[in-house]
Design a protein around this motif. Structure first.
Motif, PDB file in Angstrom:
ATOM      1  N   CYS A  38       0.852  -1.177   0.000  1.00 39.40           N
ATOM      2  CA  CYS A  38       0.000   0.000   0.000  1.00 39.40           C
ATOM      3  C   CYS A  38       0.892   1.233   0.000  1.00 39.40           C
ATOM      4  N   SER A  40       0.624   3.559   1.896  1.00 44.62           N
ATOM      5  CA  SER A  40       0.918   3.874   3.305  1.00 44.62           C
ATOM      6  C   SER A  40       2.081   3.033   3.823  1.00 44.62           C
ATOM      7  N   HIS A  60      -0.812  -4.969   5.305  1.00 49.30           N
ATOM      8  CA  HIS A  60      -2.180  -4.970   5.835  1.00 49.30           C
ATOM      9  C   HIS A  60      -3.209  -5.283   4.754  1.00 49.30           C
ATOM     10  N   GLU A  61      -2.741  -5.549   3.517  1.00 54.15           N
ATOM     11  CA  GLU A  61      -3.675  -5.904   2.450  1.00 54.15           C
ATOM     12  C   GLU A  61      -3.344  -7.334   2.030  1.00 54.15           C
ATOM     13  N   ASP A 169      -8.669  -3.311   1.623  1.00 52.62           N
ATOM     14  CA  ASP A 169      -8.445  -1.908   2.002  1.00 52.62           C
ATOM     15  C   ASP A 169      -8.925  -0.916   0.947  1.00 52.62           C
ATOM     16  N   HIS A 266      -3.464   6.378   4.986  1.00 53.25           N
ATOM     17  CA  HIS A 266      -4.495   5.904   5.926  1.00 53.25           C
ATOM     18  C   HIS A 266      -4.383   6.414   7.325  1.00 53.25           C
TER      19      HIS A 266
HETATM   20 ZN    ZN Z   1      -3.590   0.002   2.467  1.00 49.53          ZN
END
Ligand code: ZN
Ligand code: ZN
Lengths: 388, 270
Positions: A38, A40, A60-61, A169, A266
């Motif tokens: 991501c 982020s 986190h994805e 996400d 994010h």
């Molecule tokens: Zn993300």
């Protein structure tokens, strides 16, 4: 197992680490089949987030297959194929009951830091620093998913990983940004930032009935991806944004504006946390240039949607303009769990094919190369996925 | 803080705690008379000053090292706070928890002053569940980080084994008031290493759909006197924050059925 670990500024490694295990009774272990980097994650990569620890597992994805379940998870079975939302929610607290999932009271094991900064702590996230719970992320072969009975959504076999991965996400985040605009038929929505989330916000705004969407960025490739969705575009490096929007709307302004600049971050701007010390002197920490411009371009009585970009204090925030024009502000981390099923249905119906945003594919073992490329070349690189 | 058995029976649910009102008045009075702001004893002031200065230096050192940003700032901030406290004799933390004795010192009070702590939280579960969990005292070590073990004896008595700033301390306690789904009060043996008493109160707040309100209030004499308390404070063991975290664990366990943790998860070595 193999995992992508954060080892300091612009230093990620692929290491052999222990396999995750069930710790609490509502946990699941997922064998990751696809994961994404991501925007982020680049803020972690560039060392701006102060509560990262060396050896923390990123990501986190992600999505994959359930291989083990804690004894209190009854709605999933070993072998299920699931996408996991990046926010972690207990499903039982007052906030979860109000469907304010990203404000869950109970998922962050160490909320004291966030409480010191904000008064209260939002939900925990996967692989996103110890401010947000310090949970190991999904850029790995296996990942532990806490509260697995509440987050992950089963996906049908006839949809590929690439079609559903972004439910983790960026699709829900772009969708919530558009939904917050309270779009009426015929509305004009202007979106600052045509990165991955901006791209999904553009398509979501059309789905929700916007007549016109205007995308503002300076990367040509991102603007042309926006045009493919039917957006009109403004390259802010060679046009006056306000004048162009006045032109395009016959002097009325955009009915709603979305600040998706650096939205990949994010909920945290790197400088916001990094400048925490400076904040002792109450110097501003966030740089709201795009937000100022968006507020300026929003019509009277319009809506400003901020999909969670800011982490600290804002300098020279045009509150007078916001007040004078009677604007409505909507913001915050995505309430992921609200959107998984409806957006999965949209993908199934053919309303959208999220694979459009993918520009690069790597093996998990090539993560250091992938991070470097994504960080250095935002013109070419819009969305990177990794395959364990 | 008044002992719970003296007046809680007559108090209506939701009514503001009289000692809370008293504490507010005390705080206001302290603000009015800045000369009266000294609420830290002499010996403790010296202790605070020394510990504070050391921590400030340590915190700043940590700041220089990568990856210790928040740890460094918070340590430095604690250090600055303690140094300030030592220099001025005023402690915002004590003010917040209602500690007011400006004359307290080891010489005038052999056991040091009593420290009083009170905190409330909302829990999204009915009062009977919360009361039942708490009344089974053997459950409490799960939520109270410093309590190693509680053995239930007969007649409402119990034996507590607790980790203190200077090793393990133990005492016997007696439940002095027990009103199902409403209140549990206790008092430790007055000759205990750490004399203490307090209560936990459960109130339903169904009217606004916010579950229950749990209030814990207790007071104790720290074993190492006031300097011990200063050290405990410096090491992040401020009793009020500790109680906040204990109550949070109780809330997590009651609402989510488990306490969120990331201990035991894999990590790399870099
Ligand atoms: Zn993300
Ligand atoms: Zn929750």
């Amino acid at each position: 197992m193999k995992a992508v670990t954060w080892c300091g500024k612009q230093n990620v490694k692929v290491e052999r680490v222990d396999d995750p295990k069930i710790i609490n009774s509502r946990d699941a272990i997922v064998r990751v089949t696809s994961t994404a980097i991501c925007g982020s994650d680049l803020h972690l990569y560039n060392g701006y987030i102060p509560t990262m620890g060396k050896g923390d597992i990123l990501g986190h994805e992600f999505m994959g297959e359930i291989v083990e379940l804690g004894h209190d998870v009854h709605n999933l079975a070993v072998g299920d194929r699931v996408v996991v939302p990046f926010t972690i929610s207990c499903g039982k607290c007052w906030f979860c009951e109000q469907t304010l999932w990203s404000l869950c009271d109970n998922s962050n094991p160490s909320p004291e830091k966030a409480e010191a900064m904000y008064g209260f702590a939002p939900s925990a996230l996967f692989g996103y620093s110890h401010l947000f719970g310090g949970y190991a992320g999904g850029q790995a072969e296996y990942v532990r998913v806490p509260f697995a009975d509440t987050g992950p959504i089963k996906v049908p076999d006839d949809l590929s990983d690439e079609q559903v991965l972004f439910l983790s996400d960026i699709f829900p985040t772009g969708y919530q940004a558009a939904e917050q605009c309270n779009i009426h038929k015929g509305d004009v929505v202007a979106i600052w930032g045509a990165g991955p989330v901006g791209q999904f916000a553009i398509r979501s705004a059309f789905m929700l009935g916007a007549a016109r969407v205007i995308a503002i960025d300076h990367y040509v490739s991102r603007l042309s991806m926006a045009e493919q969705a039917g957006a009109e575009t403004i390259d802010f490096s060679d046009e006056y944004v306000f004048d162009r929007i006045m032109d395009m709307t016959a002097g009325r302004g955009a009915d709603a504006v979305i600040d998706a600049v650096g939205l990949e971050s994010h909920g945290i701007t790197p400088d916001a946390l990094y400048d925490r010390l400076k904040a002792a002197a109450y110097a501003a920490t966030d740089r709201p240039h795009a937000l100022r411009q968006a507020i300026h371009c929003c019509r009277k009585g319009g809506t400003v949607s901020i999909p969670g970009v800011y982490g600290g204090l804002l300098d020279k925030f045009p509150l007078g303009a916001a007040f004078g024009k009677g604007l409505t502000f909507r913001m915050g981390q995505t309430h992921m769990h609200r959107y998984l099923q409806p957006l999965l249905d949209r993908i199934r119906n053919g309303d959208i094919d999220p694979t459009f945003v993918i520009t690069h594919r790597f093996k998990l073992g090539e993560a250091p190369k992938a991070y470097d490329l994504f960080n250095e070349n935002k013109t070419e690189c819009i969305k990177v996925i990794l395959k364990p | 803080m008044s002992p719970p058995e003296t007046d809680t029976a007559s108090r209506l649910p939701g009514q503001i705690h009289p000692t809370a009102q008293q504490a507010k008045r005390d705080a206001a009075a302290r603000r009015d008379q800045s000369a009266d702001r000294i609420n830290v004893g002499t010996l403790e002031r010296v202790g605070s000053g020394v510990v504070g200065t050391t921590l400030t230096l340590l915190g700043l050192l940590m700041l220089v090292r990568r990856g210790s940003f928040l740890g460094g700032t918070s340590l430095a901030a604690t250090g600055v706070g303690l140094a300030y406290r030592g220099a001025t004799g005023h402690c915002a933390g004590y003010e917040a928890v209602g500690v007011t004795h400006k004359d307290a010192s080891l010489t005038s009070h052999p056991l040091g002053r009593s420290i009083e702590v009170s905190r409330r939280t909302r829990i999204n579960r009915p009062v009977d569940e919360l009361y039942a969990y708490w009344r089974d005292l053997g459950n409490l070590p799960r939520i109270m980080r410093h309590v190693q073990r509680i053995d239930t004896l007969d007649d409402g008595r119990s034996h507590w084994v607790v980790t203190g700033p200077r090793g393990t301390v133990e005492w016997d306690a007696q439940i002095t008031d027990d009103r199902p789904n409403e209140l549990i009060a206790w008092r430790a043996d007055p000759n205990a290493d750490v004399p203490n008493h307090g209560y936990v109160r459960f109130q339903s707040s169904e009217a606004n759909d916010h579950g229950s309100i749990v209030e814990v209030s207790f007071s104790y004499h720290p074993p190492a006197g006031v300097v011990g308390a200063a050290f405990a404070y410096a090491l992040g063991e401020a009793p009020s924050q500790q109680l906040h975290e204990d109550l949070r664990r109780f809330k997590q366990l009651m609402e989510a059925g488990e306490i969120a943790t990331n201990h035991g998860q894999p990590r790399g070595r870099c």
